[in-house]
Design a protein around this motif. Structure first.
Motif, PDB file in Angstrom:
ATOM      1  N   ILE A  14       0.829  -1.285   0.003  1.00 57.36           N
ATOM      2  CA  ILE A  14      -0.032  -0.077  -0.108  1.00 57.36           C
ATOM      3  C   ILE A  14       0.984   1.065  -0.051  1.00 57.36           C
ATOM      4  N   GLY A  15       0.380   2.240  -0.822  1.00 59.49           N
ATOM      5  CA  GLY A  15       1.141   3.513  -0.661  1.00 59.49           C
ATOM      6  C   GLY A  15       0.144   4.617  -0.648  1.00 59.49           C
ATOM      7  N   GLY A  16       0.558   5.843  -0.631  1.00 55.80           N
ATOM      8  CA  GLY A  16      -0.309   6.936  -0.511  1.00 55.80           C
ATOM      9  C   GLY A  16      -0.782   7.369  -1.946  1.00 55.80           C
ATOM     10  N   PRO A  17      -1.339   8.570  -2.020  1.00 51.21           N
ATOM     11  CA  PRO A  17      -2.011   8.999  -3.290  1.00 51.21           C
ATOM     12  C   PRO A  17      -0.727   9.324  -4.220  1.00 51.21           C
ATOM     13  N   GLY A  18      -0.746   9.060  -5.471  1.00 58.67           N
ATOM     14  CA  GLY A  18       0.125   9.137  -6.401  1.00 58.67           C
ATOM     15  C   GLY A  18       0.258  10.499  -6.957  1.00 58.67           C
ATOM     16  N   PRO A  19       1.015  10.713  -7.836  1.00 64.35           N
ATOM     17  CA  PRO A  19       2.143   9.822  -8.605  1.00 64.35           C
ATOM     18  C   PRO A  19       3.304   9.545  -8.213  1.00 64.35           C
ATOM     19  N   ALA A  20       3.973   8.452  -8.397  1.00 62.75           N
ATOM     20  CA  ALA A  20       5.052   8.007  -7.858  1.00 62.75           C
ATOM     21  C   ALA A  20       6.325   9.255  -8.068  1.00 62.75           C
ATOM     22  N   ILE A  21       7.098   9.331  -6.803  1.00 66.81           N
ATOM     23  CA  ILE A  21       7.883  10.501  -6.891  1.00 66.81           C
ATOM     24  C   ILE A  21       9.396  10.180  -6.940  1.00 66.81           C
ATOM     25  N   THR A  22      10.355  11.022  -7.447  1.00 67.74           N
ATOM     26  CA  THR A  22      11.606  10.653  -7.439  1.00 67.74           C
ATOM     27  C   THR A  22      12.226  11.586  -6.295  1.00 67.74           C
ATOM     28  N   PRO A  23      13.436  11.134  -5.935  1.00 72.61           N
ATOM     29  CA  PRO A  23      14.200  12.133  -4.798  1.00 72.61           C
ATOM     30  C   PRO A  23      14.300  13.357  -5.393  1.00 72.61           C
ATOM     31  N   ARG A  24      14.887  13.519  -6.586  1.00 70.66           N
ATOM     32  CA  ARG A  24      14.814  15.025  -7.357  1.00 70.66           C
ATOM     33  C   ARG A  24      13.518  15.629  -7.039  1.00 70.66           C
ATOM     34  N   GLU A  25      12.422  14.982  -7.623  1.00 69.09           N
ATOM     35  CA  GLU A  25      11.230  15.719  -7.328  1.00 69.09           C
ATOM     36  C   GLU A  25      11.132  16.243  -5.872  1.00 69.09           C
ATOM     37  N   GLN A  26      11.362  15.273  -5.038  1.00 73.24           N
ATOM     38  CA  GLN A  26      11.350  15.664  -3.565  1.00 73.24           C
ATOM     39  C   GLN A  26      12.064  17.113  -3.312  1.00 73.24           C
ATOM     40  N   GLY A  27      13.039  16.942  -3.582  1.00 74.32           N
ATOM     41  CA  GLY A  27      13.974  18.080  -3.730  1.00 74.32           C
ATOM     42  C   GLY A  27      13.536  19.420  -4.073  1.00 74.32           C
ATOM     43  N   GLU A  28      12.884  19.354  -5.210  1.00 76.18           N
ATOM     44  CA  GLU A  28      12.429  20.461  -6.152  1.00 76.18           C
ATOM     45  C   GLU A  28      11.112  20.994  -5.385  1.00 76.18           C
ATOM     46  N   MET A  29      10.353  20.050  -4.401  1.00 79.00           N
ATOM     47  CA  MET A  29       9.220  20.283  -4.064  1.00 79.00           C
ATOM     48  C   MET A  29       9.673  21.123  -2.924  1.00 79.00           C
ATOM     49  N   LEU A  30      10.761  20.680  -2.143  1.00 80.17           N
ATOM     50  CA  LEU A  30      11.019  21.451  -1.079  1.00 80.17           C
ATOM     51  C   LEU A  30      11.284  22.763  -1.006  1.00 80.17           C
ATOM     52  N   PHE A  31      12.267  23.111  -2.259  1.00 82.22           N
ATOM     53  CA  PHE A  31      13.041  24.268  -2.499  1.00 82.22           C
ATOM     54  C   PHE A  31      12.055  25.195  -2.907  1.00 82.22           C
ATOM     55  N   ARG A  32      10.928  24.628  -3.781  1.00 83.76           N
ATOM     56  CA  ARG A  32       9.644  25.545  -4.184  1.00 83.76           C
ATOM     57  C   ARG A  32       8.898  26.204  -2.885  1.00 83.76           C
ATOM     58  N   LEU A  33       8.501  25.134  -2.006  1.00 80.72           N
ATOM     59  CA  LEU A  33       7.652  25.327  -0.864  1.00 80.72           C
ATOM     60  C   LEU A  33       8.573  26.305   0.085  1.00 80.72           C
ATOM     61  N   ALA A  34       9.877  26.262   0.250  1.00 83.73           N
ATOM     62  CA  ALA A  34      10.670  27.239   1.175  1.00 83.73           C
ATOM     63  C   ALA A  34      10.982  28.470   0.367  1.00 83.73           C
ATOM     64  N   GLY A  35      10.570  28.580  -0.886  1.00 85.47           N
ATOM     65  CA  GLY A  35      10.947  29.790  -1.519  1.00 85.47           C
ATOM     66  C   GLY A  35      12.523  30.192  -1.845  1.00 85.47           C
ATOM     67  N   LYS A  36      13.033  28.823  -1.958  1.00 85.17           N
ATOM     68  CA  LYS A  36      14.540  29.127  -2.212  1.00 85.17           C
ATOM     69  C   LYS A  36      15.027  28.306  -3.468  1.00 85.17           C
ATOM     70  N   GLU A  37      16.115  28.735  -3.967  1.00 76.19           N
ATOM     71  CA  GLU A  37      16.663  28.247  -5.311  1.00 76.19           C
ATOM     72  C   GLU A  37      17.022  27.002  -5.038  1.00 76.19           C
ATOM     73  N   ALA A  38      16.649  26.109  -6.308  1.00 74.07           N
ATOM     74  CA  ALA A  38      16.842  24.650  -5.976  1.00 74.07           C
ATOM     75  C   ALA A  38      18.406  24.214  -5.984  1.00 74.07           C
ATOM     76  N   ARG A  39      19.166  23.887  -5.112  1.00 72.64           N
ATOM     77  CA  ARG A  39      20.545  23.318  -5.272  1.00 72.64           C
ATOM     78  C   ARG A  39      20.677  22.059  -4.779  1.00 72.64           C
ATOM     79  N   PHE A  40      21.548  21.213  -5.581  1.00 69.27           N
ATOM     80  CA  PHE A  40      21.675  19.832  -5.328  1.00 69.27           C
ATOM     81  C   PHE A  40      23.130  19.446  -5.259  1.00 69.27           C
ATOM     82  N   ARG A  41      23.372  18.416  -4.435  1.00 69.21           N
ATOM     83  CA  ARG A  41      24.594  17.557  -4.432  1.00 69.21           C
ATOM     84  C   ARG A  41      24.537  16.552  -4.633  1.00 69.21           C
ATOM     85  N   HIS A  42      25.400  15.772  -5.651  1.00 76.87           N
ATOM     86  CA  HIS A  42      25.121  14.331  -6.232  1.00 76.87           C
ATOM     87  C   HIS A  42      26.143  13.447  -5.381  1.00 76.87           C
ATOM     88  N   VAL A  43      25.758  12.398  -5.178  1.00 72.32           N
ATOM     89  CA  VAL A  43      26.715  11.378  -4.279  1.00 72.32           C
ATOM     90  C   VAL A  43      26.613  10.026  -5.207  1.00 72.32           C
TER      91      VAL A  43
END
Length: 311
Positions: A205-234
């Motif tokens: 069982i999952g929550g309401p979709g659609p399925a989300i990637t980690p990058r989309e999670q980050g983009e969502m967070l930056f948008r909600l926080a009103g900040k420019e999206a910045r990522f560091r890749h490992v």
């Protein structure tokens, strides 16, 4: 019920009460003075105390010879290392099951995890071993395998709020999930008590979709926080090198062995989607992953950001 001290367990206790059930919770002695325990008692949960790794305590202190209509286990090992996984994910649940059978409890509902579909880690093998015991027990059973929890996807909120980059493994598109809130998952778990269609079944069982990637999670967070999206890749390769080094040290150190297992757990979640696995193709299938509830990860992130007083 067992495991009511965790966030999901407390949500299940609240959902049981809301559905009109009389709830008894078994907690460790050291939780007696916790605020979470006080919250359960105030809500109307009867709390009993003992040791979940002691079969005699489960019989004497948890069940106490009383009749129960069902038992719900939300137990999970804290660390995931082999000894902890065997003691909690398998043995404690097995001892609960044996005691429930001795007390003629007709139904057991188990909170498991969707990641056991592709078991590579100690805690996954322990969970699967108990799932098999439960299915073979003769007791009516329900095994619920949720996808990612909101809490597990919230560890980088503070980083983003402090102006730091969002950490991604690879390109951030390696995995996807349909996260489900504690409240929605709790209502789903409780529904298994009264829904004949949820008996003797394994239920992803999952929550309401659609399925989300980690990058989309980050983009969502930056948008909600009103900040420019910045990522560091490992890179995943760097994780593999760390695991190899820790495995070498593990021959001489229990601590290194445990760290190696933590690293393997991290790598697993960095590279495997929390969705239903199609056994025929070996691929994860978002469309085949059932959805339940109304809470969204975006609403959860928004609340967290507002709580921190910076939006």
């Amino acid at each position: 019920m067992f495991g009511a001290s965790g966030t999901i367990g407390r949500a299940v206790a609240r959902a049981l009460l809301a559905d009109g059930h009389v709830v008894t919770s078994f907690l460790r002695h050291e939780r007696a003075a916790d605020a979470e325990t006080g919250e359960l008692v105030q809500a109307g949960v009867a709390c009993r105390f003992g040791e979940v790794t002691d079969p005699a305590s489960i019989m004497r202190d948890a069940f106490a010879g009383e009749p129960f209509d069902a038992v719900i286990s939300c137990l999970a090992s804290r660390s995931g290392v082999p000894a902890d996984a065997k003691a909690i994910d398998y043995q404690a649940n097995f001892d609960i099951l044996k005691t429930a059978m001795a007390n003629v409890v007709p139904h057991m509902v188990l909170l498991s995890a969707i990641c056991v579909q592709k078991p590579r880690l100690a805690f996954q093998h322990a969970k699967l071993a108990f799932e098999k015991e439960l299915q073979a027990s003769g007791v009516t059973w329900t095994i619920i395998r949720p996808t990612a929890f909101f809490k597990s996807l919230s560890g980088q909120v503070d980083r983003v709020m402090r102006g730091k980059p969002f950490m991604l493994f690879g390109d951030g598109e390696l995995t996807r999930c349909k996260p489900i809130s504690d409240a929605d998952l709790a209502r789903y778990i409780v529904s298994a008590l009264s829904d004949p269609g949820k008996r003797d079944r394994i239920l992803p069982i999952g929550g309401p979709g659609p399925a989300i990637t980690p990058r989309e999670q980050g983009e969502m967070l930056f948008r909600l926080a009103g900040k420019e999206a910045r990522f560091r890749h490992v890179s995943v390769a760097s994780m593999d090198r760390i695991i190899a080094l820790l495995d070498s040290a593990a021959r001489f150190s229990k601590r290194a062995s445990e760290k190696a297992e933590y690293a393997r757990i991290g790598r697993y979640y960095a590279t495997e989607s929390m969705l239903v696995l199609n056994p025929a193709t070996g691929e994860y299938d978002a469309e085949a992953t059932p959805e339940f509830g109304e809470d969204t990860l975006e609403e959860h992130y928004r609340r967290l950001i507002l709580e921190r007083g910076d939006c």
